[in-house]
Design a protein around this motif. Structure first.
Motif, PDB file in Angstrom:
ATOM      1  N   ASN A   1      12.451   4.540  31.601  1.00  0.00           N
ATOM      2  CA  ASN A   1      13.240   3.195  31.249  1.00  0.00           C
ATOM      3  C   ASN A   1      14.583   3.657  30.592  1.00  0.00           C
ATOM      4  OD1 ASN A   1      12.786   0.545  30.734  1.00  0.00           O
ATOM      5  ND2 ASN A   1      12.708   1.080  28.654  1.00  0.00           N
ATOM      6  N   TYR A   2      15.365   2.525  30.941  1.00  0.00           N
ATOM      7  CA  TYR A   2      17.016   2.426  30.598  1.00  0.00           C
ATOM      8  C   TYR A   2      17.265   1.388  30.063  1.00  0.00           C
ATOM      9  CZ  TYR A   2      16.963   6.159  34.277  1.00  0.00           C
ATOM     10  OH  TYR A   2      16.892   7.160  35.006  1.00  0.00           O
ATOM     11  N   ILE A   3      18.162   1.597  28.865  1.00  0.00           N
ATOM     12  CA  ILE A   3      18.809   0.529  28.185  1.00  0.00           C
ATOM     13  C   ILE A   3      20.168   0.443  28.256  1.00  0.00           C
ATOM     14  CG2 ILE A   3      18.633   1.575  26.132  1.00  0.00           C
ATOM     15  CD1 ILE A   3      18.172  -0.733  24.468  1.00  0.00           C
ATOM     16  N   CYS A   4      20.677  -0.842  28.453  1.00  0.00           N
ATOM     17  CA  CYS A   4      22.046  -1.011  28.479  1.00  0.00           C
ATOM     18  C   CYS A   4      22.698  -1.156  27.162  1.00  0.00           C
ATOM     19  CB  CYS A   4      22.523  -2.408  29.308  1.00  0.00           C
ATOM     20  SG  CYS A   4      24.039  -2.657  29.458  1.00  0.00           S
ATOM     21  N   VAL A   5      23.723  -0.220  26.918  1.00  0.00           N
ATOM     22  CA  VAL A   5      24.435  -0.251  25.598  1.00  0.00           C
ATOM     23  C   VAL A   5      25.262  -1.596  25.394  1.00  0.00           C
ATOM     24  CG1 VAL A   5      26.054   0.973  24.133  1.00  0.00           C
ATOM     25  CG2 VAL A   5      24.635   2.464  25.636  1.00  0.00           C
TER      26      VAL A   5
ATOM     27  N   MET B   1      24.573   4.673  37.398  1.00  0.00           N
ATOM     28  CA  MET B   1      23.766   3.429  37.251  1.00  0.00           C
ATOM     29  C   MET B   1      24.186   2.319  36.556  1.00  0.00           C
ATOM     30  SD  MET B   1      19.729   3.469  35.971  1.00  0.00           S
ATOM     31  CE  MET B   1      19.364   4.999  36.981  1.00  0.00           C
ATOM     32  N   LYS B   2      23.930   1.354  37.340  1.00  0.00           N
ATOM     33  CA  LYS B   2      24.417  -0.025  36.609  1.00  0.00           C
ATOM     34  C   LYS B   2      23.347  -0.781  36.046  1.00  0.00           C
ATOM     35  CE  LYS B   2      28.363  -0.584  39.702  1.00  0.00           C
ATOM     36  NZ  LYS B   2      29.195  -1.289  40.690  1.00  0.00           N
ATOM     37  N   CYS B   3      23.872  -1.713  35.081  1.00  0.00           N
ATOM     38  CA  CYS B   3      22.794  -2.465  34.557  1.00  0.00           C
ATOM     39  C   CYS B   3      22.521  -3.664  35.392  1.00  0.00           C
ATOM     40  CB  CYS B   3      23.574  -3.126  33.154  1.00  0.00           C
ATOM     41  SG  CYS B   3      22.606  -4.410  32.312  1.00  0.00           S
ATOM     42  N   LEU B   4      21.371  -3.969  35.384  1.00  0.00           N
ATOM     43  CA  LEU B   4      20.859  -5.255  36.145  1.00  0.00           C
ATOM     44  C   LEU B   4      21.517  -6.536  35.634  1.00  0.00           C
ATOM     45  CD1 LEU B   4      17.277  -4.194  36.978  1.00  0.00           C
ATOM     46  CD2 LEU B   4      19.327  -3.699  38.532  1.00  0.00           C
ATOM     47  N   GLU B   5      21.830  -6.757  34.512  1.00  0.00           N
ATOM     48  CA  GLU B   5      22.072  -7.933  33.864  1.00  0.00           C
ATOM     49  C   GLU B   5      23.831  -7.947  33.968  1.00  0.00           C
ATOM     50  OE1 GLU B   5      21.529 -11.757  32.372  1.00  0.00           O
ATOM     51  OE2 GLU B   5      19.977 -10.028  32.741  1.00  0.00           O
TER      52      GLU B   5
ATOM     53  N   GLY C   1      13.277   6.109  26.958  1.00  0.00           N
ATOM     54  CA  GLY C   1      11.507   6.342  27.097  1.00  0.00           C
ATOM     55  C   GLY C   1      11.159   6.260  28.358  1.00  0.00           C
ATOM     56  N   HIS C   2       9.749   5.948  28.429  1.00  0.00           N
ATOM     57  CA  HIS C   2       9.368   5.788  29.716  1.00  0.00           C
ATOM     58  C   HIS C   2       8.276   4.456  29.919  1.00  0.00           C
ATOM     59  CE1 HIS C   2      10.224   9.804  30.175  1.00  0.00           C
ATOM     60  NE2 HIS C   2      10.170   9.935  31.778  1.00  0.00           N
TER      61      HIS C   2
ATOM     62  N   GLN D   1      16.854  -3.751  29.049  1.00  0.00           N
ATOM     63  CA  GLN D   1      16.018  -2.729  29.494  1.00  0.00           C
ATOM     64  C   GLN D   1      15.447  -2.946  30.942  1.00  0.00           C
ATOM     65  OE1 GLN D   1      13.319  -0.917  26.507  1.00  0.00           O
ATOM     66  NE2 GLN D   1      13.990  -2.454  25.023  1.00  0.00           N
ATOM     67  N   PHE D   2      15.415  -1.716  31.697  1.00  0.00           N
ATOM     68  CA  PHE D   2      15.121  -1.756  32.950  1.00  0.00           C
ATOM     69  C   PHE D   2      14.832  -0.477  33.620  1.00  0.00           C
ATOM     70  CE2 PHE D   2      19.561  -1.032  32.708  1.00  0.00           C
ATOM     71  CZ  PHE D   2      19.944  -0.125  33.620  1.00  0.00           C
ATOM     72  N   ILE D   3      13.848  -0.381  34.689  1.00  0.00           N
ATOM     73  CA  ILE D   3      13.685   0.831  35.429  1.00  0.00           C
ATOM     74  C   ILE D   3      14.619   1.056  36.776  1.00  0.00           C
ATOM     75  CG2 ILE D   3      11.270   0.988  34.524  1.00  0.00           C
ATOM     76  CD1 ILE D   3      10.432   0.081  37.311  1.00  0.00           C
ATOM     77  N   GLU D   4      14.566   2.150  37.187  1.00  0.00           N
ATOM     78  CA  GLU D   4      15.488   2.322  38.276  1.00  0.00           C
ATOM     79  C   GLU D   4      15.049   1.734  39.613  1.00  0.00           C
ATOM     80  OE1 GLU D   4      17.629   6.243  40.613  1.00  0.00           O
ATOM     81  OE2 GLU D   4      16.365   6.387  38.888  1.00  0.00           O
ATOM     82  N   CYS D   5      13.960   1.759  39.815  1.00  0.00           N
ATOM     83  CA  CYS D   5      13.462   1.148  41.024  1.00  0.00           C
ATOM     84  C   CYS D   5      12.267   0.339  40.901  1.00  0.00           C
ATOM     85  CB  CYS D   5      12.877   2.189  42.127  1.00  0.00           C
ATOM     86  SG  CYS D   5      12.509   1.684  43.625  1.00  0.00           S
TER      87      CYS D   5
END
Length: 239
Positions: free
Chosen positions: A22-26, A1-5, A15-16, A31-35
Motif C-alpha cells: 500500500n502507498y500514500i501520497c505525501v 510511481m504517481k499518485c492516482l489522485e 504498509g500492506h 492511499q492506493f496500491i500499485e495495480c
C-alpha cells in the motif's frame, strides 16, 4: 510511481493491504496500491440462482449467508429486473368469471398498511392484474379499468364496499366459497415471497421494492423461471 489522485511522484510506502503493498501520497494523502484487478462481476448463472432462491421464499440476507454475496447486490438485481417487467399480462382467453380480492401487507411499519388487489380468471391459474395501495376506490380503479375489458358474466368478491362502486348491479357475487382461485393465488404470493409472510423478519422498506418483487414473482408463476439482469436495459432468460 504517481499518485492516482494528484499525479504527484512524492509517495511513500504505507504498509500492506490484503497482501499487497500500500502507498500514500505525501501531497494529498490518497492511499492506493500499485495495480488494481478489475472486478469481473457475477456470472449469469449466479444471478439466476439467487433470483430463483428469492422467488422461492428466501429473504435477501438468507441468500447472502448461503451464497456469500452482499444482500444489496441481490436487491439491485431484483430492482433491475422488476423495473423492466410488465404490470400485467394479456389473458390467453377472455375470462368468463373474474375473481377479485385484496391481500393486506405493510411498508416499513405494521402501522403503515398496504393492500395488494389481485384479479384472476376463475377457471385458470395465474394473476392477470394487480395494483398496490390503500383500501380505497382510487387504488382499485386502475385494476378495474383492466378487468372491465374482460366483460365477464359476473365477478366474485368478498363484498368489500368499494366493489359496488364499479361492478354493475347484478354482476357481483359475494361468496368466499367461490373465491378459491384468487385466494389460492394470494396464498402462493405469501408463501413464495418472504416479505409478504404474515410472521417474518423480512418486510418491505419501500413501495417501489415491493412492486419490483411482485412483478418478478408473477413472472415466475407464469413462466416457471426468472429473467436475468443482463444489462441496465435488457433481460436475458436461462431455460
Amino acid at each position: 510511481m504517481k499518485c492516482l489522485e494528484c499525479k504527484s511522484t512524492h509517495v511513500n510506502k504505507n504498509g500492506h493491504k490484503k497482501g499487497k503493498q500500500n502507498y500514500i501520497c505525501v501531497e494529498c494523502g490518497r492511499q492506493f496500491i500499485e495495480c488494481y484487478q478489475p472486478h469481473k462481476g457475477y456470472s449469469q448463472g449466479v444471478k439466476h440462482e439467487c433470483l430463483r432462491m428469492y422467488v422461492n421464499g428466501m429473504g435477501f440476507r438468507a441468500i447472502e449467508r448461503i451464497k456469500g454475496l452482499h444482500h444489496t447486490t441481490i436487491i439491485n438485481w431484483v430492482k433491475q429486473v422488476g423495473g423492466l417487467l410488465p404490470q400485467a399480462y394479456e389473458p390467453d382467453t377472455i375470462p368468463e368469471v373474474g375473481e377479485l380480492d385484496e391481500l393486506e401487507t405493510f411498508i416499513g411499519s405494521k402501522k403503515n398498511k398496504m393492500w395488494l388487489w389481485t384479479a384472476v380468471d376463475h377457471f385458470k391459474p395465474g394473476i392477470l392484474g394487480w395494483v398496490l395501495g390503500d383500501h380505497s376506490a382510487q387504488t382499485f380503479k386502475p385494476l378495474w379499468e383492466l378487468v372491465e375489458q374482460w366483460r365477464c358474466y359476473f365477478y366474485v368478491t368478498d363484498g368489500w364496499k368499494v366493489y359496488p362502486m364499479f361492478i354493475p348491479d347484478g354482476d357481483q357475487i359475494i361468496c368466499k366459497t367461490y373465491m378459491t382461485r384468487v385466494e389460492g393465488e394470494n396464498t402462493r404470493l405469501r408463501h413464495d415471497l418472504a416479505r409478504l409472510k404474515r410472521k417474518t423478519l423480512c418486510y418491505s422498506a419501500s413501495e417501489e421494492m415491493l412492486k419490483h418483487s411482485i412483478r418478478l414473482l408473477i413472472y415466475y408463476f407464469k413462466f416457471s423461471d426468472v429473467p436475468i439482469p443482463y444489462s441496465s436495459n435488457h433481460l436475458d432468460t436461462l431455460i
